[in-house]
Design an enzyme around this catalytic site. Sequence first.
Site, short mmCIF file in Angstrom:
data_model
loop_
_atom_site.label_atom_id
_atom_site.label_comp_id
_atom_site.label_asym_id
_atom_site.label_seq_id
_atom_site.Cartn_x
_atom_site.Cartn_y
_atom_site.Cartn_z
N HIS A 302 -85.27 -105.84 -16.38
CA HIS A 302 -85.39 -107.20 -15.94
C HIS A 302 -84.48 -107.74 -16.68
O HIS A 302 -84.12 -108.48 -17.67
CB HIS A 302 -87.17 -107.76 -16.76
CG HIS A 302 -88.57 -106.80 -16.70
ND1 HIS A 302 -88.81 -106.58 -17.77
CD2 HIS A 302 -88.88 -106.00 -15.46
CE1 HIS A 302 -90.18 -105.48 -17.30
NE2 HIS A 302 -89.78 -105.25 -15.72
N GLU A 305 -84.75 -110.90 -19.55
CA GLU A 305 -84.64 -110.36 -21.03
C GLU A 305 -83.27 -110.32 -21.47
O GLU A 305 -83.16 -109.11 -21.39
CB GLU A 305 -85.60 -109.33 -20.81
CG GLU A 305 -87.19 -109.34 -20.45
CD GLU A 305 -88.61 -108.22 -19.88
OE1 GLU A 305 -87.60 -107.55 -20.23
OE2 GLU A 305 -89.04 -108.34 -19.25
N HIS A 398 -85.65 -103.87 -23.06
CA HIS A 398 -86.81 -104.76 -22.85
C HIS A 398 -86.50 -105.65 -24.02
O HIS A 398 -86.11 -105.84 -25.02
CB HIS A 398 -87.44 -104.15 -22.50
CG HIS A 398 -87.99 -103.44 -21.08
ND1 HIS A 398 -88.18 -104.05 -19.62
CD2 HIS A 398 -87.01 -102.38 -20.70
CE1 HIS A 398 -87.44 -103.38 -19.08
NE2 HIS A 398 -87.70 -102.00 -19.57
N GLU A 472 -88.47 -103.16 -27.29
CA GLU A 472 -88.66 -104.49 -26.54
C GLU A 472 -88.14 -105.82 -28.22
O GLU A 472 -88.42 -104.95 -28.70
CB GLU A 472 -90.53 -104.22 -26.70
CG GLU A 472 -90.90 -104.02 -25.85
CD GLU A 472 -91.21 -104.69 -24.15
OE1 GLU A 472 -90.20 -105.65 -24.67
OE2 GLU A 472 -91.90 -103.73 -23.57
#
Length: 557
Positions: A302, A305, A398, A472
């Site tokens: 992504h 990010e 991420h 994350e």
Amino acid sequence: RGCRSPGEPRALFALPSARGPLPAPRWPVECEVIKEAIEHIEWVPPEPEPFCQPTGHKWVPAGSGEEQGTVVYHLNPVPPGSCFTRARAGGAPGPLSSPAATLEGLQDTTLLFESRFESGNLQKAVKVGPYEYVLTLRPDLYTAKHTQWFYFRVQNTRKDAVYRFTIANLAKPKSLYGEGMRPLLYSQQDARSRGIGWRRVGAEVRYYRGGGGEEPAAFCLSWSTCFPHDGDTCFFAHSYPYTYSDLQRYLRAVVGDPVRSRYCAVRALCRSLAGNTVYLLTITGPAGGAAKRAVVLSARAHPGESGGSWAMRGFLDFVLSAAPDAQLLRRLFVFKVVPMLNPDGVVVGNSRCSLAGRDPNRAYKTGCRGSFPAVWHLRAMVERLLAEREVVLYCDFHGHSRKNNVFMYGCNGGRASAAPRLRERVFPLMLSKNAPDKFSFPSCKFKVQKSKEGTGRVVMWRMGIANSYTMEAAFGGSTLGGRNSHFTVEDLKSLGYHLCDTLLDFCDPNPVKFQRCLAEVDALLRQRLGSGRSWSDVPTSDLESSTSGSNSSVSDG
């Protein structure tokens, strides 16, 4: 679009040489690109940057809407329904258009906006007051959605004015901006004269649903700020930018280093749709051969990010260093690293998609080679790797927009006995002990949802990698260990070091730490579930709710 196996470089791929110019990023031909190179200095603020007072998500603004204002910046949008056709270095051929307003003399205080540079994203700016602007972001190319990442330049600043900016077309109903997160500002004058880089700014930061009745609903981010200097060139960003050219500069330094290049081979995994090289790094020491286990790491599926790239930078800095633990890691493991899976998305300033107009982290199961070359080649490389050695860890880096701290999503084994069902929780628990002021074990989740079957972590797990994770890192910061402050670049880089540290703990021949963590997860579950139940009676959903926090936010990863 194919390529040879990762061990065989091919001349047609643009690999960074130690000398000479970097390969220029390739852009879709619809994209105009300014000629100036944009670079920022790295800087860590001397004091923590605290969150501002949370405002929640309910607020109706007073003040002017876009329709009362004057358009001062407007890029031509990519036509709806179009798709990617071709790319070239430098983007659209021919002379550049002039999307920004023309100043009408020295007294004109209108800001001059620009976003036609690597990773930039701003579609339109409307001046609705002397120092107030309503902004519109560009959706991911060849889509009509995924507005989150922003990164743009302003010039003609005034030092003594209070400016207000409102981004009026954000996609997500909830955001850490409603929990006290603030946007980032970079002043070129401060960088040159005082060595100050990206910093958090903004008063009256608000995140709320827009007033129009459009569907899907649009959400707004609004903040007030002052600029540090008259006549400055400044940038705003959602997160610390890390561009494709930043990665190429870093890899060129590695390739040109006579020490690091001995144990880090930089190769082309494949080419992206636009023809940008997707790099594969193989990092290992000379000894050990076939007996070594493997570790697979990736980032920037992504593109919005960017914290994932800073965590990856921290990992590479450490594992390529002369530190004794780094030498041990290279002696024990073969690391296969794809530091930027979606370079096209990063180049054009997308939030989530590649130039296929879809999310690459939903394409691992069914994505074809022609549409998702990086995902296809990464999966093929891991299949070959699994045929020759054990892969002890897969981790995809991420960023998360709705939960603070750092946490992981793993895959629950779903087996009947206790120990196998808990083993996938050991690595994240160890990481939380090594980074107690950043990593939240209660925020980790291990349920395999149907909607996540196409993600890297689930597909790699089904291929046989038991310890398969999405890591994350919040766009905001940490609420742990007495902190209530934003992450710095150094915080994000430290995640890479902590991952290395945890890998050594996890694979320690002395199993004491592993067994202690396994017992801790077991005790936590038994305490929550109560006595008198055997493990075979416990459904996965109970396991999930017993070891995770109550926040049910859906993963950005």
